[in-house]
Design an enzyme around this catalytic site. Structure first.
Site, PDB file in Angstrom:
ATOM      1  N   PHE A  18       0.793  -1.239   0.000  1.00  0.00           N
ATOM      2  CA  PHE A  18       0.000   0.000   0.000  1.00  0.00           C
ATOM      3  C   PHE A  18       0.817   1.275   0.000  1.00  0.00           C
ATOM      4  CE2 PHE A  18      -4.583  -0.293  -0.033  1.00  0.00           C
ATOM      5  CZ  PHE A  18      -4.715  -1.659  -0.131  1.00  0.00           C
ATOM      6  N   GLY A  65       0.051   6.432  -7.425  1.00  0.00           N
ATOM      7  CA  GLY A  65      -0.822   6.252  -8.580  1.00  0.00           C
ATOM      8  C   GLY A  65      -1.735   7.433  -8.765  1.00  0.00           C
ATOM      9  N   CYS A  71     -15.272   1.704  -0.919  1.00  0.00           N
ATOM     10  CA  CYS A  71     -14.957   1.697   0.515  1.00  0.00           C
ATOM     11  C   CYS A  71     -14.136   2.888   0.988  1.00  0.00           C
ATOM     12  CB  CYS A  71     -14.229   0.403   0.872  1.00  0.00           C
ATOM     13  SG  CYS A  71     -15.272  -1.037   0.638  1.00  0.00           S
TER      14      CYS A  71
END
Lengths: 207, 233
Positions: free
Chosen positions: B48, B52, B59
């Protein structure tokens, strides 16, 4: 175990299929008749690797059922999962109208002791609201039936949902009594064969 | 609270790394090397922290905002949570801005190929997807879009892009490239990871590649003959 799952979105459908796969008898409920009709024909509303096969297999084996009749599904189950959406309200808060409307239906339908599981993502304090809504519906029927509320958030990742559900990193259960906790542990034990990853915690700390 | 915290933590990691990427870009550092360098620290780890063009899905955006709202309801003003959302909101525009910087504000007559519509690979889910932001930004300036996604085209047609008449859809990743002025990679589906670059060059009008998911090596892309833009470089 006989389980009902209310809501056939991402969480509801994956949970329902995986519980059925693990040997439970599951009824998935949705108020959307078209959605239920197409599920019965084997058409899934979402794409998720491995899900379609699992749903078809269990539907054919009659371990997974689809219906719009919430009442019967709830009345005949031991555990009822609330897995409806909690969309974002205008002020950013979670909109609980679907969760609470299911709670009302549960109160109107249940016939004997039932564990009600909040699987939807809901803010702290929701378990109390669900409990109150169910109790009001029971009072309106003038019946006394014992029930417990359990919080069980779903951590599955879209795209890897089946693998995440079948081999979870952890299963988090919020409960305020041992009986409900034991039932939930029984349900999830087969998913944690190699190592118990069951984490129990309070629903909400009373102040 | 546990569920919201888990999602908020993950969203924070992404927004944090995207903020670092934006800093890298300005100071002349390469965020890919920075990511490699910090991930090796076991306290940080590699998961994580991939930069990007923003997170989407059903969510993270919803849960970060709901947790912030709950905090405010109970008398605490969250600082980090609000920033996580703000960084992500801006991050969805980064790729569109790079395209505009290159081609100018007037995109009439330009066609862009979009690779990937879903908010992440292996799903047809397009809720809050960065592709929506990028596509709408470019078509507003007059561009035409030819989009390809292995699974999400139906979703796009039915819901998220149904009112955008400047978008058409291709049956394959290569078909989308035909006569496009550039390709923009938005979702890192596996089938986009080892494309036939020679074939791509033949199909594209210009060999220009905007990569919103940092899938390729910039030196290698230069050797192959692409003008290559990514996040945080």
């Amino acid at each position: 175990m006989k389980i009902s799952v209310i809501g056939t979105g991402y969480v509801g459908l994956v949970s329902g299929a995986c519980f059925a796969q693990m040997g439970n008898t599951v009824t998935c409920v949705d108020i959307d008749e078209q959605k239920i009709a197409s599920l019965k024909e084997g058409h899934l509303p979402i794409y998720e690797p491995g899900l379609e096969e699992m749903v078809l297999h269990n539907y054919k084996a009659k371990t997974l059922h689809f219906t719009t009749h919430a009442k019967e599904a709830i009345a005949s189950s031991k555990i009822c999962f609330i897995a409806v959406g909690t969309p974002m309200g205008e002020d950013g808060s979670a909109d609980l109208q679907y969760v609470l409307s299911v709670a009302k239906t549960i109160g109107e339908s249940m016939q004997e002791y039932l564990v009600i599981v909040d699987k939807s993502t809901v803010p702290v304090g929701t378990a109390d609201k669900v409990r109150q809504t169910i109790q009001e519906a029971l009072d309106a029927r003038a019946v006394t039936i014992e029930f417990d509320i359990v919080s069980n958030p779903e951590f599955l990742k879209e795209g890897a949902a089946i693998a995440d559900f079948m081999r979870p990193d952890r299963v988090v259960i919020g409960a305020d009594n041992q009986k409900a906790l034991d039932i939930m542990h029984d349900l999830y034990a087969p998913f944690m064969k190699t190592r118990d990853r069951f984490i129990s915690m309070d629903i909400k700390v009373q102040r | 609270m546990t569920k919201y915290t888990a999602n908020a933590m993950l969203a924070t990691k992404i927004s944090f790394m995207n903020e670092i990427a934006n800093i890298c870009e300005r100071v002349g550092a390469d965020v890919n090397q920075v990511r490699n360098g910090i991930g090796s620290d076991s306290r940080i780890g590699y998961s994580f922290i991939y930069p990007g063009c923003g997170y989407g899905g059903s969510c993270f955006p919803k849960d970060v905002q709901a947790l912030a709202k709950t905090a405010k309801d109970f008398g605490y003003t969250p600082k980090i949570l609000d920033a996580v959302e703000a960084v992500n909101y801006a991050q969805k525009n980064v790729m569109g801005t790079k395209v505009i910087d290159y081609f100018g504000e007037d995109l009439k007559g330009k066609t862009f190929a979009i690779w990937g519509l879903a908010f992440k690979p292996e799903t047809d889910d397009m809720r809050e997807a960065s592709s929506i932001t990028i596509i709408n930004t470019l078509t507003k300036l007059g561009a035409k879009i030819v989009a390809y996604d292995p699974k999400a085209i139906k979703e796009a047609q039915k819901h998220y892009l149904k009112d955008n008449a400047s978008v058409s859809y291709a049956h394959s990743k290569y078909e989308a490239l035909k006569n496009a002025d550039a390709v923009i990679l938005v979702t890192e589906w596996q089938e986009f990871r080892s494309p036939d670059f020679d074939e791509m060059k033949k199909l594209l009008k210009n060999p220009i590649f905007f990569d919103g998911r940092n899938q390729f090596n910039k030196e290698r892309m230069k050797e192959i003959g692409f003008e290559y833009f990514q996040i945080g470089v």
